[in-house]
Design an enzyme around this catalytic site. Structure first.
Site, PDB file in Angstrom:
ATOM      1  N   PRO A   2       0.858  -1.441  -0.278  1.00  0.00           N
ATOM      2  CA  PRO A   2       0.076   0.139   0.073  1.00  0.00           C
ATOM      3  C   PRO A   2       1.094   1.406   0.386  1.00  0.00           C
ATOM      4  CG  PRO A   2      -0.201  -1.257   1.969  1.00  0.00           C
ATOM      5  CD  PRO A   2       1.382  -1.814   1.730  1.00  0.00           C
ATOM      6  N   GLU A   3       0.497   1.730  -1.036  1.00  0.00           N
ATOM      7  CA  GLU A   3       0.930   3.472  -1.047  1.00  0.00           C
ATOM      8  C   GLU A   3       0.301   4.097  -0.506  1.00  0.00           C
ATOM      9  OE1 GLU A   3       3.625   4.288  -4.362  1.00  0.00           O
ATOM     10  OE2 GLU A   3       3.267   2.605  -5.410  1.00  0.00           O
ATOM     11  N   HIS A 104      -2.321 -16.195   8.719  1.00  0.00           N
ATOM     12  CA  HIS A 104      -1.347 -14.635   8.557  1.00  0.00           C
ATOM     13  C   HIS A 104      -3.073 -14.016   8.759  1.00  0.00           C
ATOM     14  CE1 HIS A 104       1.337 -16.607   6.681  1.00  0.00           C
ATOM     15  NE2 HIS A 104       0.864 -16.311   5.583  1.00  0.00           N
ATOM     16  N   ARG A 126       3.962 -11.109   5.137  1.00  0.00           N
ATOM     17  CA  ARG A 126       4.655 -11.121   5.148  1.00  0.00           C
ATOM     18  C   ARG A 126       5.214 -10.137   6.646  1.00  0.00           C
ATOM     19  NH1 ARG A 126       7.060  -8.273  -0.241  1.00  0.00           N
ATOM     20  NH2 ARG A 126       8.869  -8.471   0.436  1.00  0.00           N
ATOM     21  N   LYS A 169      20.323  18.716  -3.269  1.00  0.00           N
ATOM     22  CA  LYS A 169      20.051  17.190  -3.281  1.00  0.00           C
ATOM     23  C   LYS A 169      20.829  16.423  -3.829  1.00  0.00           C
ATOM     24  CE  LYS A 169      17.474  16.575   0.927  1.00  0.00           C
ATOM     25  NZ  LYS A 169      18.005  16.057   1.470  1.00  0.00           N
TER      26      LYS A 169
END
Length: 296
Positions: A2-3, A104, A126, A169
């Site tokens: 997920p973003e 899970h 995970r 940067k």
DNA sequence: CCGATTACCTGCACGC
DNA sequence: TGCGTGCAGGTAATCG
């Protein structure tokens, strides 16, 4: 998984069954996910009423009436599903029927609302996700949020902020966009997509789209615009479902059908007047998908 | 300090 | 079919 758009989709799915409801019981099936659960996790949640279901970057923030907030991060493979008793559905919504535990399933919240009872189940193969409890008054100072950058939604993100944040940067533009201390919430998919839309190379030094004065540049304006657009469109589409991500009612998100670069290696670039091909390369250990012809 | 790499964990697709 | 390899949307720890 997920973003930001996927987490926002989850937030919107959980809000109707969490806000104003009481956490009647919590089942915690293991001592840790990526990190150990906080001390007395179950006890500190039990009996709490949820005041607000919020989000900061990729974190869910559940504000409780106990003075604490439950912070949840989904890592790469975390997901929630909501189970409602039959005949107990919320108006206009559809969810999973109550079912046996799945592999899970690590945490189950039993919620009691004014009109409905629901089980909210956190599943994470995970186990890169985690949960934490933090005093609400200290949220912005807590270890998760202390050094976190700006949200990529709304007016905060514009050409000037990007120019200021990326000035000096030397890191590649893609790495700068993934750095949560600068802008918080973008991940591999939406960075690739925003760079493709902006016609900017992921390899370009981040400082090259800035101006020393910190004033906006044409490129920083363009990038800010496309980040905001792609994030807004993805939220609208319920996020992207590649492997794990589902909305909390089990529906797939569908933004993956609108990818222009991500996961499109070998396909023709769809930019107008571009006859390039999407390539894959590795930057700081992660796949970057881009068109070397139109992204400069 | 900085930037880059590795570690954490399971599941799945792929090639042999 | 089975097995090894590589890859996956995340961040934190470690290394130069």
């Amino acid at each position: 998984m997920p973003e930001l758009p996927e987490v926002e989709t989850v937030r919107r799915g959980l809000a109707p069954v969490m806000e104003d409801a009481v956490i009647e019981a919590v089942t915690q099936n293991r001592p840790d996910l990526r990190f150990p659960f906080p001390d007395k996790f179950v006890e500190r949640l039990k009996g709490a009423r949820v005041k607000h279901m919020g989000r900061r970057a990729k974190y869910l923030v559940v504000e409780l009436d106990t003075g604490e907030a439950l912070i949840m991060h989904l890592g790469m493979s975390g997901s929630f599903r909501i189970e409602l008793e039959e005949g107990n559905e919320l108006p206009g919504t559809y969810h999973h029927p109550r079912s046996e535990a799945k592999a899970h399933d690590h945490v189950v919240f039993a919620m009691k609302g004014k009109t409905a009872e629901a089980r909210i189940i956190y599943n994470d193969p995970r186990r890169f996700g985690f949960m934490d409890l933090v005093a609400t008054s200290e949220l912005s100072l807590c270890r998760h949020f202390e050094k976190m950058g700006i949200e990529p939604t709304g007016n905060e993100l514009n050409g000037e902020t990007i120019s200021r944040l990326f000035a000096g940067k030397s890191t590649p533009l893609k790495a700068a966009l993934l750095d949560q201390r600068l802008i918080a919430g973008l991940g591999n998919i939406y960075v690739c997509e925003a760079l493709w839309r902006s016609g900017l190379s992921p390899k370009r030094k981040a400082s090259t789209i800035t101006r020393k004065s910190g004033k906006a540049t044409e490129r920083s304006e363009l990038l800010a615009l496309h980040i905001r657009d792609v994030i807004a469109e993805a939220i609208e589409a319920g996020g992207s479902s590649l492997r794990d991500h589902r909305q909390t009612n089990g529906d797939l998100g569908y933004f993956q059908h609108r990818f222009s670069a991500y996961d499109r290696e070998g396909e023709a670039c769809s930019k107008v007047e571009c006859d390039g091909v999407i390539e894959r390369m590795v930057q700081s250990g992660r796949s970057t998908f881009y068109c070397a012809k139109c992204q400069r």
